[in-house]
Motif scaffolding. Sequence first.
Motif, PDB file in Angstrom:
ATOM      1  N   ILE A  21     -41.719   4.487  -8.336  1.00 16.87           N
ATOM      2  CA  ILE A  21     -41.631   4.158  -9.758  1.00 16.87           C
ATOM      3  C   ILE A  21     -41.041   5.312 -10.546  1.00 16.87           C
ATOM      4  O   ILE A  21     -40.203   5.150 -11.430  1.00 16.87           O
ATOM      5  CB  ILE A  21     -43.031   3.746 -10.277  1.00 16.87           C
ATOM      6  CG1 ILE A  21     -43.308   2.345  -9.752  1.00 16.87           C
ATOM      7  CG2 ILE A  21     -43.133   3.842 -11.787  1.00 16.87           C
ATOM      8  CD1 ILE A  21     -44.487   1.649 -10.291  1.00 16.87           C
ATOM      9  N   GLN A  22     -41.473   6.490 -10.165  1.00 15.97           N
ATOM     10  CA  GLN A  22     -40.951   7.691 -10.809  1.00 15.97           C
ATOM     11  C   GLN A  22     -39.439   7.800 -10.570  1.00 15.97           C
ATOM     12  O   GLN A  22     -38.666   8.116 -11.479  1.00 15.97           O
ATOM     13  CB  GLN A  22     -41.703   8.850 -10.163  1.00 15.97           C
ATOM     14  CG  GLN A  22     -41.332  10.212 -10.599  1.00 15.97           C
ATOM     15  CD  GLN A  22     -41.843  11.182  -9.540  1.00 15.97           C
ATOM     16  OE1 GLN A  22     -42.917  11.007  -8.955  1.00 15.97           O
ATOM     17  NE2 GLN A  22     -41.051  12.190  -9.260  1.00 15.97           N
ATOM     18  N   GLN A  23     -39.015   7.513  -9.360  1.00 17.39           N
ATOM     19  CA  GLN A  23     -37.582   7.533  -9.033  1.00 17.39           C
ATOM     20  C   GLN A  23     -36.831   6.508  -9.889  1.00 17.39           C
ATOM     21  O   GLN A  23     -35.785   6.808 -10.466  1.00 17.39           O
ATOM     22  CB  GLN A  23     -37.417   7.218  -7.524  1.00 17.39           C
ATOM     23  CG  GLN A  23     -36.027   6.812  -7.073  1.00 17.39           C
ATOM     24  CD  GLN A  23     -35.154   8.011  -6.707  1.00 17.39           C
ATOM     25  OE1 GLN A  23     -35.687   9.068  -6.359  1.00 17.39           O
ATOM     26  NE2 GLN A  23     -33.835   7.864  -6.798  1.00 17.39           N
ATOM     27  N   ALA A  24     -37.391   5.315  -9.999  1.00 17.23           N
ATOM     28  CA  ALA A  24     -36.724   4.247 -10.744  1.00 17.23           C
ATOM     29  C   ALA A  24     -36.615   4.608 -12.239  1.00 17.23           C
ATOM     30  O   ALA A  24     -35.564   4.466 -12.858  1.00 17.23           O
ATOM     31  CB  ALA A  24     -37.496   2.937 -10.583  1.00 17.23           C
ATOM     32  N   LEU A  25     -37.726   5.121 -12.776  1.00 15.98           N
ATOM     33  CA  LEU A  25     -37.808   5.355 -14.214  1.00 15.98           C
ATOM     34  C   LEU A  25     -37.027   6.580 -14.666  1.00 15.98           C
ATOM     35  O   LEU A  25     -36.297   6.554 -15.665  1.00 15.98           O
ATOM     36  CB  LEU A  25     -39.294   5.501 -14.579  1.00 15.98           C
ATOM     37  CG  LEU A  25     -39.705   5.341 -16.015  1.00 15.98           C
ATOM     38  CD1 LEU A  25     -39.233   4.011 -16.579  1.00 15.98           C
ATOM     39  CD2 LEU A  25     -41.236   5.434 -16.131  1.00 15.98           C
ATOM     40  N   PHE A  26     -37.191   7.691 -13.912  1.00 18.35           N
ATOM     41  CA  PHE A  26     -36.643   8.956 -14.403  1.00 18.35           C
ATOM     42  C   PHE A  26     -35.386   9.436 -13.678  1.00 18.35           C
ATOM     43  O   PHE A  26     -34.708  10.328 -14.163  1.00 18.35           O
ATOM     44  CB  PHE A  26     -37.717  10.050 -14.329  1.00 18.35           C
ATOM     45  CG  PHE A  26     -38.895   9.787 -15.232  1.00 18.35           C
ATOM     46  CD1 PHE A  26     -38.722   9.746 -16.612  1.00 18.35           C
ATOM     47  CD2 PHE A  26     -40.158   9.565 -14.720  1.00 18.35           C
ATOM     48  CE1 PHE A  26     -39.790   9.504 -17.463  1.00 18.35           C
ATOM     49  CE2 PHE A  26     -41.241   9.320 -15.550  1.00 18.35           C
ATOM     50  CZ  PHE A  26     -41.053   9.290 -16.935  1.00 18.35           C
ATOM     51  N   ILE A  27     -35.083   8.864 -12.521  1.00 14.55           N
ATOM     52  CA  ILE A  27     -33.878   9.318 -11.808  1.00 14.55           C
ATOM     53  C   ILE A  27     -32.820   8.214 -11.802  1.00 14.55           C
ATOM     54  O   ILE A  27     -31.703   8.411 -12.243  1.00 14.55           O
ATOM     55  CB  ILE A  27     -34.223   9.816 -10.387  1.00 14.55           C
ATOM     56  CG1 ILE A  27     -35.163  11.032 -10.519  1.00 14.55           C
ATOM     57  CG2 ILE A  27     -32.948  10.208  -9.632  1.00 14.55           C
ATOM     58  CD1 ILE A  27     -35.777  11.516  -9.244  1.00 14.55           C
ATOM     59  N   ASP A  28     -33.221   7.024 -11.349  1.00 11.97           N
ATOM     60  CA  ASP A  28     -32.264   5.905 -11.399  1.00 11.97           C
ATOM     61  C   ASP A  28     -32.087   5.428 -12.834  1.00 11.97           C
ATOM     62  O   ASP A  28     -31.102   4.788 -13.168  1.00 11.97           O
ATOM     63  CB  ASP A  28     -32.745   4.743 -10.525  1.00 11.97           C
ATOM     64  CG  ASP A  28     -32.928   5.165  -9.066  1.00 11.97           C
ATOM     65  OD1 ASP A  28     -32.333   6.195  -8.684  1.00 11.97           O
ATOM     66  OD2 ASP A  28     -33.670   4.490  -8.325  1.00 11.97           O
ATOM     67  N   LEU A  29     -33.070   5.712 -13.673  1.00 12.15           N
ATOM     68  CA  LEU A  29     -33.029   5.363 -15.098  1.00 12.15           C
ATOM     69  C   LEU A  29     -32.784   3.868 -15.325  1.00 12.15           C
ATOM     70  O   LEU A  29     -31.950   3.475 -16.138  1.00 12.15           O
ATOM     71  CB  LEU A  29     -31.970   6.213 -15.823  1.00 12.15           C
ATOM     72  CG  LEU A  29     -32.254   7.720 -15.827  1.00 12.15           C
ATOM     73  CD1 LEU A  29     -31.012   8.522 -16.195  1.00 12.15           C
ATOM     74  CD2 LEU A  29     -33.398   8.054 -16.775  1.00 12.15           C
TER      75      LEU A  29
END
Length: 332
Positions: A21-29
């Motif tokens: 989720i962190q990857q989706a929200l803050f990296i993949d945006l």
Amino acid sequence: MEISHLPEILALEPKYRAKQIQQALFIDLVASWQAATILPQKLRTTLQANCPIDIKAEIVVAKDKKTIKALLTLADEKLVETVLMKHQAGRNTVCISCMVGCPMRCAFCATGEMGLVRNLSADEMIEQILFFARYLKPQGARINSVVFMGMGEPFLNYDNVIQAIRLIQSPNGLNVGARHISVSTCGILNGIKKLAQEKLPINLAISLHAPTDEVRQQLMPIAKTYPIKKLLTEVDYYITQTNRKVMFEYLMIKGVNDSVKHAQALAALMKNRLCVVNLIQYNPTNKFIPSPYKQMNYFKSILEKEGVNTTMRYKFGQDIKGACGQLATKKN
Ligand code: SAH
């Protein structure tokens, strides 16, 4: 956007979901949970219903193409403004708001005219940065600095501001280095003291705008509560606790605070402090007139002759009313 509900939902999920989720929200945006295809469909639907991450905003681009203002509509239909400044060499700064409106009523400030509508939550501050992070992503660019210099007084919404800062600087969050985060205050003393104890190596800026209480009181009602002497005592405490250089912002208003005498008085206050004075040209909002550049340069030379570190702020986005002190929404 309501990401503070995430922990409750994730409590029922396997541990690795948090990382996804962190990857989706803050990296993949991702702009909505449906785009986070790494997550099972059912979870995406739950997330969409319980902590939406969609952001409703309109943007205005300045003529210089380097300044972009976004007007965000919050869940309760209140409106808030945030500004992206694209500097050279890929440096991108977002100037965020911490309140809808502001209770401080500084005479020169457009937001002050609105009064306070309400505080923003930490999520609503993060939302402003995520909006521009998503905006920059297709250009291969990212946000590398955040300033709390939009609408509102950060130290009157202290806990939410600190909560937001922790997520902004966290490697699990927006991953913007603490040294690239600045908070500007009109001088709320207990806020300065609390920040000194947080062990957060961010930058503190103080809106001083006058070298004497008499002049400051004409511009900023807060000066009646806290005289400059007390303010500087608190700033000195901050400096000894953090060993960090403090920025004093000084708005230059013709005939009000821009004379040689004012420069000398300011120099006397600033001398021998770990600080830098930032001279800002007043952006006309109502009754005052900006100091001419010639006067600002002269003022700067006096400060420098006295050994005071001085810079001048480049003016961004005046034509879209996105410059310092111009943020205010008529519709709230
Ligand atoms: N409440 C905080 C932060 C918000 S304003 C504070 O007072 O510092 C960010 C900066 O813009 C402050 O230094 C503020 O004094 C300045 N500002 C406000 N109105 C302005 C105007 N019309 N022109 C230039 N700067 C302005």
